[in-house]
Design an enzyme around this catalytic site. Structure first.
Site, PDB file in Angstrom:
ATOM      1  N   THR A 136       0.892  -1.312   0.111  1.00 46.26           N
ATOM      2  CA  THR A 136      -0.053  -0.054  -0.045  1.00 46.26           C
ATOM      3  C   THR A 136       1.020   1.257   0.096  1.00 46.26           C
ATOM      4  O   THR A 136       2.188   0.913  -0.141  1.00 46.26           O
ATOM      5  CB  THR A 136      -0.827   0.077   1.348  1.00 46.26           C
ATOM      6  OG1 THR A 136      -0.134   0.249   2.224  1.00 46.26           O
ATOM      7  CG2 THR A 136      -1.534  -1.246   1.557  1.00 46.26           C
ATOM      8  N   ARG A 137       0.113   2.296   0.111  1.00 45.29           N
ATOM      9  CA  ARG A 137       1.125   3.628   0.421  1.00 45.29           C
ATOM     10  C   ARG A 137       1.371   3.890   1.730  1.00 45.29           C
ATOM     11  O   ARG A 137       1.769   5.010   2.094  1.00 45.29           O
ATOM     12  CB  ARG A 137       0.001   4.726  -0.407  1.00 45.29           C
ATOM     13  CG  ARG A 137       0.232   4.974  -1.839  1.00 45.29           C
ATOM     14  CD  ARG A 137      -0.699   5.966  -2.395  1.00 45.29           C
ATOM     15  NE  ARG A 137      -0.469   7.362  -1.870  1.00 45.29           N
ATOM     16  CZ  ARG A 137      -1.347   7.758  -1.031  1.00 45.29           C
ATOM     17  NH1 ARG A 137      -2.636   7.344  -0.398  1.00 45.29           N
ATOM     18  NH2 ARG A 137      -1.252   9.041  -0.439  1.00 45.29           N
ATOM     19  N   LYS A 138       1.373   2.891   2.580  1.00 42.19           N
ATOM     20  CA  LYS A 138       1.704   3.179   4.008  1.00 42.19           C
ATOM     21  C   LYS A 138       3.259   2.948   4.189  1.00 42.19           C
ATOM     22  O   LYS A 138       3.614   2.098   4.595  1.00 42.19           O
ATOM     23  CB  LYS A 138       0.610   2.247   4.926  1.00 42.19           C
ATOM     24  CG  LYS A 138      -0.438   2.606   4.930  1.00 42.19           C
ATOM     25  CD  LYS A 138      -1.547   1.732   5.813  1.00 42.19           C
ATOM     26  CE  LYS A 138      -3.075   1.953   5.719  1.00 42.19           C
ATOM     27  NZ  LYS A 138      -3.963   1.094   6.612  1.00 42.19           N
ATOM     28  N   THR A 139       3.872   3.919   3.550  1.00 41.43           N
ATOM     29  CA  THR A 139       5.412   4.045   3.479  1.00 41.43           C
ATOM     30  C   THR A 139       5.977   4.929   4.500  1.00 41.43           C
ATOM     31  O   THR A 139       5.359   6.075   4.849  1.00 41.43           O
ATOM     32  CB  THR A 139       5.807   3.867   2.208  1.00 41.43           C
ATOM     33  OG1 THR A 139       5.466   4.996   1.595  1.00 41.43           O
ATOM     34  CG2 THR A 139       5.356   2.601   1.431  1.00 41.43           C
ATOM     35  N   THR A 272       4.806  -3.057   4.740  1.00 41.80           N
ATOM     36  CA  THR A 272       5.771  -1.909   4.839  1.00 41.80           C
ATOM     37  C   THR A 272       5.809  -1.141   6.221  1.00 41.80           C
ATOM     38  O   THR A 272       6.901  -0.680   6.629  1.00 41.80           O
ATOM     39  CB  THR A 272       5.598  -0.745   3.838  1.00 41.80           C
ATOM     40  OG1 THR A 272       4.043  -0.507   3.709  1.00 41.80           O
ATOM     41  CG2 THR A 272       6.043  -1.404   2.410  1.00 41.80           C
TER      42      THR A 272
END
Length: 286
Positions: A136-139, A272
């Site tokens: 996901t964009r949970k970076t 992540t």
């Protein structure tokens, strides 16, 4: 493995430049004060924890970006299993250059190896199914290129890289627009007007929203925080008219059961944001 398209030379150069500036600023004074300028040495990257190694190619790029004369001999490549005591690589050249880049190389490789190891473990639970594991964009801000790259090294599939390469209409987009129908219509009008080639995904929270999303003819429907029975019902309702994605609170133990519903993808932010760093060290070769 081939470097992902988003890990361009320009992107990596910018990342490395900013990271080195953050760390060194006006000088690595510990090294400058104790290590002669012309001293040449070697250092080995020692694996201290079993893992799926990641960040090897990046480490070589970091070394050579800082000092083009550094020589790197690689023994374990990205995506390969590494055991405690293994030597992943040996870098040879200016002792000053080795010491000044040591921490950046280790920070990247420890984090990336943690992500690739977790991803490999989760992805192995999906062997024999048609379901793919997504990130996901949970970076970490400004570290996304490395974290996404590590997922790919571990055998996962990258979701959209950022806000620019896919339209994902989540709960707030839908609530601000009043309905999925309105939000999708506006998105399609935007894509057409701006001549963009962007897929449209819609997040759904219940069966009524799934029905509405199917009617709106989107490219992918996200099944958010649904139980397995709801997911199965939703996948049957979608019936191959578009892709489906299970998301929200996904854990390792749930993967096989979720895959059994027939969803196209399972996305998990945990790959992540919850991976533990792998213990690695760079030791002088005596």
């Amino acid at each position: 493995m081939k470097r992902p398209s988003y890990a361009t030379d320009k992107t990596l150069k910018t990342f490395i430049k900013n990271a080195l500036e953050e760390d060194i600023q006006d000088g690595d004074h510990s090294t400058l004060s104790t290590i002669p300028k012309d001293l040449e040495q070697s250092a080995k990257l020692l694996v201290k924890q079993d893992c799926i190694l990641a960040g090897v190619e990046l480490a070589e790029i970091i070394f050579k970006t800082f000092d083009k004369d550094l020589k790197v001999e690689i023994f374990i490549k990205d995506g390969e299993a590494a055991k405690v005591g293994d030597i992943a690589l040996i870098v040879t050249g200016s002792a000053r250059s080795i010491l000044s880049t040591e921490r950046l190389v280790l920070n990247c490789m420890q984090r990336m190896s943690g992500i690739s190891t977790l991803t490999h473990d989760w992805d192995s639970r999906l062997v024999g199914t048609k379901t793919k594991l997504l990130d996901t964009r949970k970076t970490t801000p400004n570290f996304r290129v490395c974290e996404k790259w590590a997922v790919a090294i571990g055998g996962g599939t990258n979701h959209r890289y950022g806000l620019y390469d896919m339209i994902m209409l989540k709960d707030n987009h839908i609530d601000y627009n009043g309905s999925i129908t309105n939000a999708v219509k506006m998105a399609k009008d935007y894509v057409k007007k701006n001549k963009k080639k962007l897929k449209i995904e819609v997040e759904t929270r219940n069966m009524e929203e799934v029905k509405e999303a199917i009617k709106a003819k989107v490219d992918r429907i996200m099944l958010d925080n649904m139980n397995v029975n709801m997911m199965k019902q939703a996948v049957e309702m979608i019936n191959g008219s578009c892709e489906s994605e299970a998301s929200g609170g996904i854990t390792r133990d749930m993967l096989k059961e979720i895959a059994s519903t027939g969803v196209t993808y399972i996305s998990a932010g945990a790959l992540t944001h919850s991976a533990e760093n792998i213990d690695l060290s760079l030791k002088a070769v005596k």
